[in-house]
Write a protein that holds these residues in place. Sequence first.
Motif, PDB file in Angstrom:
ATOM      1  N   SER A  50      -1.031   3.983 -19.154  1.00 29.37           N
ATOM      2  CA  SER A  50      -1.002   5.167 -20.010  1.00 29.37           C
ATOM      3  C   SER A  50       0.352   5.880 -19.930  1.00 29.37           C
ATOM      4  CB  SER A  50      -2.115   6.138 -19.625  1.00 29.37           C
ATOM      5  OG  SER A  50      -1.859   6.688 -18.339  1.00 29.37           O
ATOM      6  N   ALA A  51       0.606   6.724 -20.924  1.00 19.37           N
ATOM      7  CA  ALA A  51       1.848   7.497 -20.971  1.00 19.37           C
ATOM      8  C   ALA A  51       1.959   8.433 -19.778  1.00 19.37           C
ATOM      9  CB  ALA A  51       1.928   8.285 -22.276  1.00 19.37           C
ATOM     10  N   ASP A  52       0.826   8.856 -19.224  1.00 20.96           N
ATOM     11  CA  ASP A  52       0.849   9.766 -18.082  1.00 20.96           C
ATOM     12  C   ASP A  52       1.425   9.104 -16.840  1.00 20.96           C
ATOM     13  OD1 ASP A  52       0.163  12.401 -17.068  1.00 20.96           O
ATOM     14  OD2 ASP A  52      -1.299  11.355 -15.810  1.00 20.96           O
ATOM     15  N   ARG A  53       1.476   7.772 -16.847  1.00 24.57           N
ATOM     16  CA  ARG A  53       1.987   7.046 -15.683  1.00 24.57           C
ATOM     17  C   ARG A  53       3.444   6.614 -15.869  1.00 24.57           C
ATOM     18  NH1 ARG A  53      -2.511   5.395 -12.711  1.00 24.57           N
ATOM     19  NH2 ARG A  53      -3.944   7.141 -12.712  1.00 24.57           N
ATOM     20  N   ILE A  54       4.095   7.130 -16.881  1.00 27.75           N
ATOM     21  CA  ILE A  54       5.517   6.847 -17.090  1.00 27.75           C
ATOM     22  C   ILE A  54       6.339   7.767 -16.190  1.00 27.75           C
ATOM     23  CG2 ILE A  54       7.411   6.884 -18.762  1.00 27.75           C
ATOM     24  CD1 ILE A  54       5.344   6.356 -20.955  1.00 27.75           C
ATOM     25  N   TYR A  55       7.381   7.234 -15.587  1.00 21.70           N
ATOM     26  CA  TYR A  55       8.225   8.053 -14.713  1.00 21.70           C
ATOM     27  C   TYR A  55       9.659   7.531 -14.730  1.00 21.70           C
ATOM     28  CZ  TYR A  55       7.674   4.163 -11.398  1.00 21.70           C
ATOM     29  OH  TYR A  55       7.664   2.920 -10.810  1.00 21.70           O
ATOM     30  N   GLU A  56      10.566   8.372 -14.285  1.00 15.25           N
ATOM     31  CA  GLU A  56      11.968   7.995 -14.147  1.00 15.25           C
ATOM     32  C   GLU A  56      12.202   7.503 -12.728  1.00 15.25           C
ATOM     33  OE1 GLU A  56      14.401  11.282 -15.284  1.00 15.25           O
ATOM     34  OE2 GLU A  56      13.257  11.637 -17.121  1.00 15.25           O
ATOM     35  N   ILE A  57      12.933   6.407 -12.598  1.00 14.34           N
ATOM     36  CA  ILE A  57      13.141   5.833 -11.270  1.00 14.34           C
ATOM     37  C   ILE A  57      13.923   6.789 -10.374  1.00 14.34           C
ATOM     38  CG2 ILE A  57      15.317   4.634 -11.734  1.00 14.34           C
ATOM     39  CD1 ILE A  57      12.319   3.146  -9.825  1.00 14.34           C
ATOM     40  N   SER A  58      14.689   7.673 -10.971  1.00 15.30           N
ATOM     41  CA  SER A  58      15.445   8.659 -10.193  1.00 15.30           C
ATOM     42  C   SER A  58      14.578   9.832  -9.756  1.00 15.30           C
ATOM     43  CB  SER A  58      16.627   9.181 -11.006  1.00 15.30           C
ATOM     44  OG  SER A  58      16.175   9.829 -12.175  1.00 15.30           O
ATOM     45  N   GLN A  59      13.342   9.910 -10.275  1.00 20.47           N
ATOM     46  CA  GLN A  59      12.432  11.017  -9.956  1.00 20.47           C
ATOM     47  C   GLN A  59      11.118  10.448  -9.423  1.00 20.47           C
ATOM     48  OE1 GLN A  59      12.973  14.410 -10.190  1.00 20.47           O
ATOM     49  NE2 GLN A  59      15.104  13.937 -10.628  1.00 20.47           N
ATOM     50  N   LEU A  60      11.183   9.843  -8.237  1.00 22.80           N
ATOM     51  CA  LEU A  60       9.974   9.263  -7.651  1.00 22.80           C
ATOM     52  C   LEU A  60       8.947  10.331  -7.324  1.00 22.80           C
ATOM     53  CD1 LEU A  60      11.552   6.569  -5.306  1.00 22.80           C
ATOM     54  CD2 LEU A  60      10.440   6.216  -7.527  1.00 22.80           C
ATOM     55  N   PRO A  65       5.230  20.549 -15.573  1.00 24.66           N
ATOM     56  CA  PRO A  65       4.348  21.687 -15.824  1.00 24.66           C
ATOM     57  C   PRO A  65       3.109  21.276 -16.607  1.00 24.66           C
ATOM     58  CG  PRO A  65       6.236  21.745 -17.304  1.00 24.66           C
ATOM     59  CD  PRO A  65       6.457  20.594 -16.376  1.00 24.66           C
ATOM     60  N   ILE A  66       1.964  21.752 -16.202  1.00 23.32           N
ATOM     61  CA  ILE A  66       0.720  21.543 -16.938  1.00 23.32           C
ATOM     62  C   ILE A  66       0.561  22.642 -17.983  1.00 23.32           C
ATOM     63  CG2 ILE A  66      -1.788  21.343 -16.773  1.00 23.32           C
ATOM     64  CD1 ILE A  66      -0.210  19.060 -15.456  1.00 23.32           C
ATOM     65  N   ASP A  67       0.827  23.865 -17.565  1.00 25.38           N
ATOM     66  CA  ASP A  67       0.815  25.024 -18.460  1.00 25.38           C
ATOM     67  C   ASP A  67       1.749  26.062 -17.844  1.00 25.38           C
ATOM     68  OD1 ASP A  67      -0.656  26.342 -16.420  1.00 25.38           O
ATOM     69  OD2 ASP A  67      -2.546  25.665 -17.293  1.00 25.38           O
ATOM     70  N   ASN A  68       1.665  27.300 -18.271  1.00 21.76           N
ATOM     71  CA  ASN A  68       2.562  28.344 -17.764  1.00 21.76           C
ATOM     72  C   ASN A  68       2.367  28.657 -16.288  1.00 21.76           C
ATOM     73  OD1 ASN A  68       3.137  28.507 -20.518  1.00 21.76           O
ATOM     74  ND2 ASN A  68       3.419  30.715 -20.460  1.00 21.76           N
ATOM     75  N   TYR A  69       1.219  28.252 -15.723  1.00 19.76           N
ATOM     76  CA  TYR A  69       0.867  28.698 -14.383  1.00 19.76           C
ATOM     77  C   TYR A  69       0.686  27.573 -13.373  1.00 19.76           C
ATOM     78  CZ  TYR A  69      -0.148  32.750 -17.267  1.00 19.76           C
ATOM     79  OH  TYR A  69      -0.040  33.780 -18.180  1.00 19.76           O
ATOM     80  N   THR A  70       0.579  26.352 -13.845  1.00 12.85           N
ATOM     81  CA  THR A  70       0.279  25.248 -12.930  1.00 12.85           C
ATOM     82  C   THR A  70       1.235  24.084 -13.139  1.00 12.85           C
ATOM     83  OG1 THR A  70      -1.377  24.411 -14.494  1.00 12.85           O
ATOM     84  CG2 THR A  70      -2.168  25.783 -12.676  1.00 12.85           C
ATOM     85  N   ILE A  71       1.465  23.351 -12.060  1.00 11.85           N
ATOM     86  CA  ILE A  71       2.327  22.172 -12.097  1.00 11.85           C
ATOM     87  C   ILE A  71       1.623  21.001 -11.433  1.00 11.85           C
ATOM     88  CG2 ILE A  71       4.524  23.418 -12.182  1.00 11.85           C
ATOM     89  CD1 ILE A  71       4.748  23.082  -9.158  1.00 11.85           C
ATOM     90  N   GLU A  72       2.015  19.813 -11.843  1.00 15.39           N
ATOM     91  CA  GLU A  72       1.523  18.582 -11.233  1.00 15.39           C
ATOM     92  C   GLU A  72       2.649  17.955 -10.423  1.00 15.39           C
ATOM     93  OE1 GLU A  72      -0.663  15.147 -13.432  1.00 15.39           O
ATOM     94  OE2 GLU A  72       1.423  14.503 -13.173  1.00 15.39           O
ATOM     95  N   ILE A  73       2.325  17.558  -9.200  1.00 17.80           N
ATOM     96  CA  ILE A  73       3.288  16.888  -8.328  1.00 17.80           C
ATOM     97  C   ILE A  73       2.753  15.490  -8.045  1.00 17.80           C
ATOM     98  CG2 ILE A  73       4.525  16.960  -6.136  1.00 17.80           C
ATOM     99  CD1 ILE A  73       3.988  19.981  -6.084  1.00 17.80           C
ATOM    100  N   ALA A  74       3.511  14.457  -8.433  1.00 16.24           N
ATOM    101  CA  ALA A  74       3.058  13.075  -8.286  1.00 16.24           C
ATOM    102  C   ALA A  74       4.096  12.258  -7.529  1.00 16.24           C
ATOM    103  CB  ALA A  74       2.803  12.448  -9.660  1.00 16.24           C
ATOM    104  N   ASN A  75       3.629  11.418  -6.620  1.00 19.11           N
ATOM    105  CA  ASN A  75       4.486  10.523  -5.849  1.00 19.11           C
ATOM    106  C   ASN A  75       4.350   9.109  -6.405  1.00 19.11           C
ATOM    107  OD1 ASN A  75       5.902   9.032  -3.997  1.00 19.11           O
ATOM    108  ND2 ASN A  75       4.532   9.443  -2.270  1.00 19.11           N
ATOM    109  N   LEU A 164      19.591   5.945  -6.408  1.00 19.98           N
ATOM    110  CA  LEU A 164      18.717   5.889  -7.586  1.00 19.98           C
ATOM    111  C   LEU A 164      19.076   6.970  -8.601  1.00 19.98           C
ATOM    112  CD1 LEU A 164      15.151   5.172  -6.130  1.00 19.98           C
ATOM    113  CD2 LEU A 164      16.759   3.558  -7.151  1.00 19.98           C
ATOM    114  N   LYS A 165      19.750   8.033  -8.155  1.00 18.98           N
ATOM    115  CA  LYS A 165      20.169   9.099  -9.067  1.00 18.98           C
ATOM    116  C   LYS A 165      21.153   8.586 -10.113  1.00 18.98           C
ATOM    117  CE  LYS A 165      17.920  12.600  -7.194  1.00 18.98           C
ATOM    118  NZ  LYS A 165      16.862  13.348  -7.922  1.00 18.98           N
ATOM    119  N   LYS A 166      21.778   7.453  -9.863  1.00 19.16           N
ATOM    120  CA  LYS A 166      22.734   6.880 -10.823  1.00 19.16           C
ATOM    121  C   LYS A 166      22.038   6.204 -12.006  1.00 19.16           C
ATOM    122  CE  LYS A 166      25.929   5.634  -7.067  1.00 19.16           C
ATOM    123  NZ  LYS A 166      26.607   4.478  -6.395  1.00 19.16           N
ATOM    124  N   LEU A 167      20.749   5.907 -11.861  1.00 16.01           N
ATOM    125  CA  LEU A 167      20.033   5.100 -12.842  1.00 16.01           C
ATOM    126  C   LEU A 167      19.343   5.956 -13.890  1.00 16.01           C
ATOM    127  CD1 LEU A 167      18.357   2.532 -10.412  1.00 16.01           C
ATOM    128  CD2 LEU A 167      20.416   2.180 -11.764  1.00 16.01           C
TER     129      LEU A 167
END
Length: 345
Positions: A50-60, A65-75, A164-167
């Motif tokens: 799914s699109a929710d599982r897309i990530y940047e290799i530099s941002q493991l 943000p989910i909304d104005n008040y909450t955030i999601e943190i994924a490893n 990885l920040k170079k990628l």
Amino acid sequence: MKLIIRTFIYCLFCVSCSKTDIELTTYSFETDKNVTFMFQDGESIEYLTSADRIYEISQLIRVKPIDNYTIEIANFAPFDFEDITITTTVAGIETPIKLLQIDKIKAHAVHVISYPFTNGTSKFLNIDNKEVNLSQYRETGISPNDVVFDFKGEGEIFDKLKDLKKLKWTVKYHDFDPDNNPDNNWAEDMSALDVRRYTGLMINLGVVFASDTFKEAFLKEHIVGNDGTTVLTLQEKETIYQNLLNKPRFNCGRSVNVSGLGGGATFGVANHVLRDYITKETGFVTAHEIGHMIGYNHNSNMTYPHKIDDKNTGFSTVTSRIMNVFFENGWYPVTLENYYTPTDF
């Protein structure tokens, strides 16, 4: 004179205290409470890709943000991270702010939390250790369009990951055979096992290609173009290398019947590559397919090696050689020792 010195020391003490009094809100995600884990056995192919599982290799560590008040943190790494500082850049505030600290977040874990300033302190430090007051956002929150995040840390694993920040790679796990056609060279369905392994493969590939060790070796390598004969100049090889770093998308799937498939954004490798990369070099297959992805055909040794004076030359050759250097020196971030489910191999 003594009074002046005492006053000066007292002022320094007050300044020091004013900064150290501002402590980051710290989270320890060590338990399985209020957590979702990605890429677990039994997940549907739709969820895995799914699109929710897309990530940047530099941002493991992906913070969104989910909304104005909450955030999601994924490893998105297949190992635990410890001692992470999450920073945020808010529209209208020039310098990034140190938002929170994470003592530990488990491999492939996802947590949803409230912004610390909504129910806790409103005073923070920016990355220059200057005070920032976020009390104006306590009631309104921050629009998801007005905020971006980053993460940083110190220690051996962060040293190994720094390049990885170079990628510019964005990674998506992809179903190339939605109709489950047995007559093509794609697996009927990727499994969670495939994706877990892939997360480590992409990290280890990335640190190899982004390293100065690989860059130096590649620029010295004998590389020929798509006509099979024209030797590329140093400038042309530098362009290839930048195209490799800046490849915007890897749609990752599992191939069958062949060791790999590649071209455009398509990157496919077989089960034996996903199984073996953690203990031995897999440069022949992976570099071959990435060579296709950045525009080279089978005439060029950006895919298959060419022999010169009985020695193989080309992109896959130099990749295999440098991969072995990484094994010899213990430079890989993902190893059997820190991979969270070693039975995957």
